[in-house]
Design an enzyme around this catalytic site. Structure first.
Site, mmCIF file in Angstrom:
data_model
loop_
_atom_site.group_PDB
_atom_site.id
_atom_site.type_symbol
_atom_site.label_atom_id
_atom_site.label_comp_id
_atom_site.label_asym_id
_atom_site.label_seq_id
_atom_site.Cartn_x
_atom_site.Cartn_y
_atom_site.Cartn_z
ATOM 1 C CE1 TYR A 106 -4.306 -2.337 5.406
ATOM 2 C CE2 TYR A 106 -3.367 -0.050 4.479
ATOM 3 C CZ TYR A 106 -3.904 -1.253 4.271
ATOM 4 O OH TYR A 106 -4.021 -1.839 2.987
ATOM 5 C CB SER A 120 -0.893 0.167 1.486
ATOM 6 O OG SER A 120 -1.589 1.367 1.254
#
Length: 242
Positions: free
Chosen positions: A151, A137
């Site tokens: 995250y 990501s």
């Protein structure tokens, strides 16, 4: 030899788009999903409509025994030539100080431990010419302050995992890369409490919009292809300029 690719989180979003594109380019597919059998079967029908073989395996990628079962099932299609480590979760958006241990452990378990377990099984079974793609990501470098720093930290670990595996498996002729998406229109945002988050972040993105699953899938498919035969250890950012 027909390529045989394992795709985790293959019933929705980026995973489903990747399965469909891989099938269209000649891959047989072992699709792993966690809960939604109907969605997995729908994607599997698209694989079969493309003239490819496919199986859908319900498995929790954080459980070593279930991961072994997934790869055993995949090998029934033939020698495994590809893995797309895609199964992932977020947790509710909020300040770092409000993060619960339960949410932290869940994000680490699915997004890191699951990737490690699947990559480990793939590495044990793959031979020269195979490839692994980890879905990372853009959060890994953006940090996601005020949203989900944990995250982002786990996705940074995904990038490091990619680098290390590429160096360790390269001498065996196995390539390892990552794709680093920006914010993409998928239902992963629902669990964060902001299902319309892709629209909300559009003004942060130089291209002025969030991305779509097919745009990420195209990068994954390329990294698995012979056209990427000299690409290993790369983190390919597909994030609209972020």
């Amino acid at each position: 030899m027909t390529p045989v690719t394992v795709v985790t989180g293959g019933s929705r979003g980026i995973g489903a788009a990747t399965v469909r594109q891989l099938a269209a380019t000649g891959h047989d597919i072992a699709l792993c999903y966690r809960r939604d059998t109907a969605a997995a079967e729908s994607v599997l029908r698209d694989v079969q409509a493309a003239g490819r073989r496919g199986i859908a395996v319900q498995a929790d990628t954080t459980d070593p025994e279930q991961v072994v079962r997934l790869f055993d099932a995949a090998q029934e299609l033939g020698e495994i030539t590809g893995l797309v480590n895609n199964a992932g979760v977020t947790s509710p958006i909020g300040p770092f100080v409000d993060l619960t241990v339960t949410d932290l452990r869940h994000v680490v378990d699915v997004n890191l431990i699951g990737y490690v377990l699947c990559a480990q099984q793939a590495a044990r079974r793959m031979s020269t010419g195979a490839a692994i793609v980890n879905v990372s990501s853009a959060a890994a470098t953006l940090g996601s302050p005020g949203e989900y720093i944990h995250y982002a930290a786990v996705k940074a670990a995904t990038d490091t995992l990619t680098t290390g595996l590429a160096k360790e498996l390269g001498p065996r002729g196995i390539r390892v890369n990552a794709v680093s998406p920006g914010t993409i229109w998928t239902d992963i945002h629902t669990i964060s409490g902001l299902p319309d988050r892709p629209a909300l972040i559009a003004d942060r993105v130089p291209l002025g919009r969030a991305g779509y699953p097919d745009e990420i899938a195209a990068a994954i498919v390329w990294l698995l292809s012979p056209q990427a035969s000299y690409t290993s250890g790369a983190v390919l950012r597909v994030a609209g300029g972020q």
